[in-house]
Design an enzyme around this catalytic site. Structure first.
Site, PDB file in Angstrom:
ATOM      1  N   GLU A  34       0.792  -1.212  -0.044  1.00  0.00           N
ATOM      2  CA  GLU A  34       0.060   0.088  -0.171  1.00  0.00           C
ATOM      3  C   GLU A  34       0.920   1.426  -0.087  1.00  0.00           C
ATOM      4  O   GLU A  34       0.663   2.184   0.836  1.00  0.00           O
ATOM      5  CB  GLU A  34      -1.066   0.117   1.075  1.00  0.00           C
ATOM      6  CG  GLU A  34      -2.104  -0.672   0.753  1.00  0.00           C
ATOM      7  CD  GLU A  34      -3.492  -0.319   1.771  1.00  0.00           C
ATOM      8  OE1 GLU A  34      -4.307   0.540   1.198  1.00  0.00           O
ATOM      9  OE2 GLU A  34      -3.508  -0.789   3.014  1.00  0.00           O
ATOM     10  N   TYR A 108       0.320  -7.675  -1.855  1.00  0.00           N
ATOM     11  CA  TYR A 108      -1.058  -6.963  -1.128  1.00  0.00           C
ATOM     12  C   TYR A 108      -2.136  -7.684  -1.673  1.00  0.00           C
ATOM     13  O   TYR A 108      -2.546  -7.153  -2.822  1.00  0.00           O
ATOM     14  CB  TYR A 108      -0.639  -5.458  -1.649  1.00  0.00           C
ATOM     15  CG  TYR A 108      -2.005  -4.770  -0.756  1.00  0.00           C
ATOM     16  CD1 TYR A 108      -2.631  -4.914   0.226  1.00  0.00           C
ATOM     17  CD2 TYR A 108      -2.771  -3.817  -1.683  1.00  0.00           C
ATOM     18  CE1 TYR A 108      -3.659  -4.485   0.995  1.00  0.00           C
ATOM     19  CE2 TYR A 108      -3.787  -3.137  -1.107  1.00  0.00           C
ATOM     20  CZ  TYR A 108      -4.217  -3.408   0.034  1.00  0.00           C
ATOM     21  OH  TYR A 108      -5.191  -2.714   0.746  1.00  0.00           O
ATOM     22  N   ASP A 149       0.863  -8.451   3.042  1.00  0.00           N
ATOM     23  CA  ASP A 149      -0.689  -8.320   3.625  1.00  0.00           C
ATOM     24  C   ASP A 149      -1.572  -9.203   2.931  1.00  0.00           C
ATOM     25  O   ASP A 149      -1.970  -9.004   1.705  1.00  0.00           O
ATOM     26  CB  ASP A 149      -0.840  -6.973   3.515  1.00  0.00           C
ATOM     27  CG  ASP A 149      -2.350  -6.760   3.994  1.00  0.00           C
ATOM     28  OD1 ASP A 149      -3.150  -7.579   4.591  1.00  0.00           O
ATOM     29  OD2 ASP A 149      -2.801  -5.470   3.977  1.00  0.00           O
ATOM     30  N   ASN A 151      -4.620 -10.114   3.704  1.00  0.00           N
ATOM     31  CA  ASN A 151      -6.085  -9.944   4.110  1.00  0.00           C
ATOM     32  C   ASN A 151      -6.980 -11.046   4.332  1.00  0.00           C
ATOM     33  O   ASN A 151      -8.116 -11.334   3.652  1.00  0.00           O
ATOM     34  CB  ASN A 151      -6.569  -9.149   2.761  1.00  0.00           C
ATOM     35  CG  ASN A 151      -6.562  -7.593   3.098  1.00  0.00           C
ATOM     36  OD1 ASN A 151      -6.420  -7.138   3.968  1.00  0.00           O
ATOM     37  ND2 ASN A 151      -6.168  -6.861   2.124  1.00  0.00           N
ATOM     38  N   ASP A 249      -1.785   1.355  10.247  1.00  0.00           N
ATOM     39  CA  ASP A 249      -2.904   0.463  10.932  1.00  0.00           C
ATOM     40  C   ASP A 249      -2.208  -1.097  10.800  1.00  0.00           C
ATOM     41  O   ASP A 249      -2.828  -1.892  11.716  1.00  0.00           O
ATOM     42  CB  ASP A 249      -4.005   0.740  10.271  1.00  0.00           C
ATOM     43  CG  ASP A 249      -4.258   0.469   8.870  1.00  0.00           C
ATOM     44  OD1 ASP A 249      -3.232   0.349   8.320  1.00  0.00           O
ATOM     45  OD2 ASP A 249      -5.423   0.553   8.360  1.00  0.00           O
TER      46      ASP A 249
END
Length: 259
Positions: A34, A108, A149, A151, A249
């Site tokens: 990101e 990602y 990441d 997810n 985050d």
């Protein structure tokens, strides 16, 4: 060799924070997700000043991945194979030319929300492409680390409040099954190799006091080929980074392999 993965949630918005962490932790390789900028707007000079070689696969305002390495990078791949129409910048891969080379992919993976839309379909299709590519990479029989990441919340132990995620794409049976299928190809989660305890989270939402209440989830992983797993020494989840000035985050995860 220390390999870090970190969703920085906009590299330009958090540049001082990212640089401060890199200076303190000093990983040999860093996979960033990101970055949220096109390649031309990536602040490469700031990272080069810390001794990193830089490769990016950016996109305006969204997504974007980067590789930083203290060693030369070769055999660069930008984008995940399998769908030439996919314009989202979510994957970059390179061979890290250290004394014992390691192939590293920065990932990602799509979020997939809301359920019942093309976004969830895209998530599962992207997962299938990642599985196909990982299967090919494993035939090379080299040290491989697929970091990023993902997810996906793998198990209820990977969420402080699992029921809060029951209707979220990150915790759906299809998402979790896709991650298991990827690992079943022969990839090991460094979290498991290092026996990190339940409650080792990597993400806390900015909303509803999630950080203050420790309502976290573990969605950032380093998956290692058998050759890399044989070199595994340690894993560190840098929880303290969530408390830095203008934090992401997510927090960094660092895997250490034998040189």
């Amino acid at each position: 060799m220390r390999i870090a993965t970190w969703n920085v949630n906009s590299v330009n918005a958090r540049l001082p924070t990212v640089l401060a962490w890199l200076e303190a932790a000093n990983p040999d390789v860093a996979c960033l997700q990101e970055i949220k900028c096109v390649d031309a707007n990536f602040p490469r000079e700031a990272f080069e000043s810390l001794g990193y070689n830089v490769e990016t696969h950016g996109q305006k305002s969204y997504n974007g991945v980067a590789l930083l390495s203290k060693y030369p990078l070769s055999d660069i791949r930008r984008g995940l194979p399998g769908d030439e129409s996919d314009e989202q910048a979510r994957y970059i891969e390179a061979l890290v030319e250290s004394p014992r080379p390691v192939r590293v992919g920065a990932i990602y993976l799509p979020n997939g929300n809301p359920l019942g839309t093309e976004k969830f379909t895209y998530k599962l299709a992207w997962f299938a492409r990642l599985q196909a590519h990982a299967r090919e990479l494993l035939t090379l029989e080299e040290s491989l680390a697929l970091c990023g990441d993902y997810n996906v919340i793998p198990t209820p132990d990977d969420a402080r409040n699992p029921s809060a995620w029951a209707d979220d794409a990150l915790f759906q049976p299809e998402s979790r099954a896709a991650l298991r299928a990827l690992k079943f190809l022969g990839l090991s989660d460094a979290h498991d190799l290092g026996n990190e305890p339940a409650g080792t989270y990597t993400f806390w939402d900015y909303q509803a006091g999630a950080w203050q209440r420790d309502h976290g989830i573990r969605i950032d992983f380093a998956l290692l080929s058998p050759q890399a797993a044989d070199r595994f020494r340690a894993i560190e989840t840098h929880r303290e980074a969530r408390d830095m000035d203008k934090p992401s985050d997510h927090v960094p995860v660092v895997v250490e392999l034998e040189d």
